[in-house]
Motif scaffolding. Sequence first.
Motif, PDB file in Angstrom:
ATOM      1  N   ASN A 193      -3.320   9.285 -35.409  1.00  0.00           N
ATOM      2  CA  ASN A 193      -2.197   9.124 -36.327  1.00  0.00           C
ATOM      3  C   ASN A 193      -1.644   7.708 -36.195  1.00  0.00           C
ATOM      4  OD1 ASN A 193       0.911   9.157 -36.816  1.00  0.00           O
ATOM      5  ND2 ASN A 193       0.132  10.943 -37.908  1.00  0.00           N
ATOM      6  N   PRO A 194      -1.584   6.948 -37.263  1.00  0.00           N
ATOM      7  CA  PRO A 194      -1.212   5.532 -37.151  1.00  0.00           C
ATOM      8  C   PRO A 194       0.198   5.313 -36.621  1.00  0.00           C
ATOM      9  CG  PRO A 194      -1.316   6.224 -39.455  1.00  0.00           C
ATOM     10  CD  PRO A 194      -1.920   7.324 -38.651  1.00  0.00           C
ATOM     11  N   ASP A 195       1.129   6.182 -36.973  1.00  0.00           N
ATOM     12  CA  ASP A 195       2.501   6.029 -36.487  1.00  0.00           C
ATOM     13  C   ASP A 195       2.594   6.285 -34.990  1.00  0.00           C
ATOM     14  OD1 ASP A 195       2.754   5.892 -39.236  1.00  0.00           O
ATOM     15  OD2 ASP A 195       4.664   6.949 -39.282  1.00  0.00           O
ATOM     16  N   VAL A 196       1.866   7.305 -34.536  1.00  0.00           N
ATOM     17  CA  VAL A 196       1.872   7.609 -33.097  1.00  0.00           C
ATOM     18  C   VAL A 196       1.208   6.482 -32.319  1.00  0.00           C
ATOM     19  CG1 VAL A 196       1.088   9.208 -31.308  1.00  0.00           C
ATOM     20  CG2 VAL A 196       1.923  10.107 -33.501  1.00  0.00           C
ATOM     21  N   ALA A 232      15.445   5.576 -19.239  1.00  0.00           N
ATOM     22  CA  ALA A 232      15.342   4.541 -20.270  1.00  0.00           C
ATOM     23  C   ALA A 232      15.692   5.175 -21.613  1.00  0.00           C
ATOM     24  CB  ALA A 232      13.936   3.940 -20.314  1.00  0.00           C
ATOM     25  N   ASP A 233      16.018   4.335 -22.575  1.00  0.00           N
ATOM     26  CA  ASP A 233      16.424   4.828 -23.890  1.00  0.00           C
ATOM     27  C   ASP A 233      15.381   5.743 -24.517  1.00  0.00           C
ATOM     28  OD1 ASP A 233      18.830   3.489 -23.784  1.00  0.00           O
ATOM     29  OD2 ASP A 233      18.125   1.746 -24.936  1.00  0.00           O
ATOM     30  N   ILE A 234      14.095   5.401 -24.362  1.00  0.00           N
ATOM     31  CA  ILE A 234      13.053   6.179 -25.019  1.00  0.00           C
ATOM     32  C   ILE A 234      13.008   7.604 -24.477  1.00  0.00           C
ATOM     33  CG2 ILE A 234      11.226   5.436 -23.420  1.00  0.00           C
ATOM     34  CD1 ILE A 234      10.913   6.121 -27.239  1.00  0.00           C
ATOM     35  N   CYS A 236       8.559  11.104 -30.068  1.00  0.00           N
ATOM     36  CA  CYS A 236       9.446  10.616 -31.137  1.00  0.00           C
ATOM     37  C   CYS A 236       8.666  10.307 -32.402  1.00  0.00           C
ATOM     38  CB  CYS A 236      10.202   9.378 -30.655  1.00  0.00           C
ATOM     39  SG  CYS A 236      11.391   9.694 -29.331  1.00  0.00           S
ATOM     40  N   ALA A 237       7.517   9.666 -32.249  1.00  0.00           N
ATOM     41  CA  ALA A 237       6.716   9.306 -33.420  1.00  0.00           C
ATOM     42  C   ALA A 237       6.173  10.538 -34.124  1.00  0.00           C
ATOM     43  CB  ALA A 237       5.577   8.376 -33.004  1.00  0.00           C
TER      44      ALA A 237
END
Length: 452
Positions: free
Chosen positions: A85-88, A108-110, A337-338
């Motif tokens: 998946n390109p976004d991931v 961390a923020d992520i 998240c992605a």
Amino acid sequence: MTHMTELEREGDINSSRQRVSWLEGLDDRSQALLQADEAVFVRQSLSTPCLNGIANAEGCYIWDLNHKRYLDFHGNSAHQVGYKNPDVLAAVKRQLEELPFIPRRYTADIAVKAARALINKTTSKDFKVLFTPSGSAAVGIALKAARKITGKHKVISMWESFHGAGLDTISVGGEYVFRKDMGPLLPGCIHAIPYNAYRNLFDSSCPEAVAKFCLDYIEYIIQNEGDIGAILLEPIRATDTHIPPQAYFQRLRQICDQNGILLIFDEIPTALGRSGAFFVHQHFAVEPDILVLGKGLGGGVIPQAAVLLKSKYDLAQDISLGHYTHEKPALGCAAICAAIDYIDNHQLVEQCRRHAAFVTECAGRLYDTYEWIGDCRIAGLLISFELVKDRTTKEKYNDLAEKILYNCLKQGLSFKLTGGNCITWHPPLIVTTEQLAFAFHVLEEAIKHNRP
């Protein structure tokens, strides 16, 4: 409880006559790769020898060494957003460059963003999160949390269920192929017979009667056993798509509340939209006390799992429930998240429901045409076709199922068998109507080709 026969297990086996014939038909290069694989990896049932070698995986497809393309409706239930998946991939690459690893004792923020993204997908938004490196580890954490919270060590789970391959998870799991020769297992694990085991004893038009029978038995166990801290189950059984009615879960939730028992749902292979809801239990208007996730959580790229615990049960601050090196996994969190963003941005859950209507129509036509299809069970893109020799007796037609599997593979469609006679499809959420139509065409041609 008698154990399953050789052909009645979690997945299609790799020691049958049909599998041997398939392997013999592979070209020399592919056979050499499988031999090299067997020389370096520990052999195990369901995995050795492998089915084939692959050179690429993208979208809904995998390609073997000879560039033959297969529409993959297996994907280990991890490819909701498709392969590569390109976004991931982009999110993971960015994370690799910015912060690839978060040492334990730091955050961390992520990591916070990923946990919050999962919580926001729940109905109540009243959960807290612990990440784990595997689904099996997540189930183990859920069991530990239940003991800590309730002070009771016993757990009711289901025969024929699968919750992972660790010693603790095979103790609560009910698949013989994972428990065989293991000797003493985790104490306090009590198995009930699952909803699907009783369904042939009742009128199929009355699933509520089956639900009542099963839950009466669970209540009997609770009353006579005592010290039950948790009930663990898959709300929709992934391997052959058994779907209890809403009444089952409504009363199960009530039973747990009345007896101080935590309800744990294992949605590792079924969550993230594939049922037509983001979480499976949202179909049944109940929430578990503990929710276990995995597989597709890492976007088909990163091995990633999670435990979601109701906020009021955040009571283990004096012990270490997990203490994992990758407790706040930077790459896994980026993938989470992605994947969630991709599902939302492309409205894949809504698309899944539309696809389910198409699948139901196609499956109904097959059922009406071919007497060997004993049942079609569909929840979103969780799909199973049960093959039987006779619809009245429900005798399994294992040999036909295997023949259909290998015939479909030859025509470019990959899926899994389970229980010996169930064809199970878990298409990616990105699947198109045209690809589903192709799959039904291949399946029907295989049925015609192998009809008794």
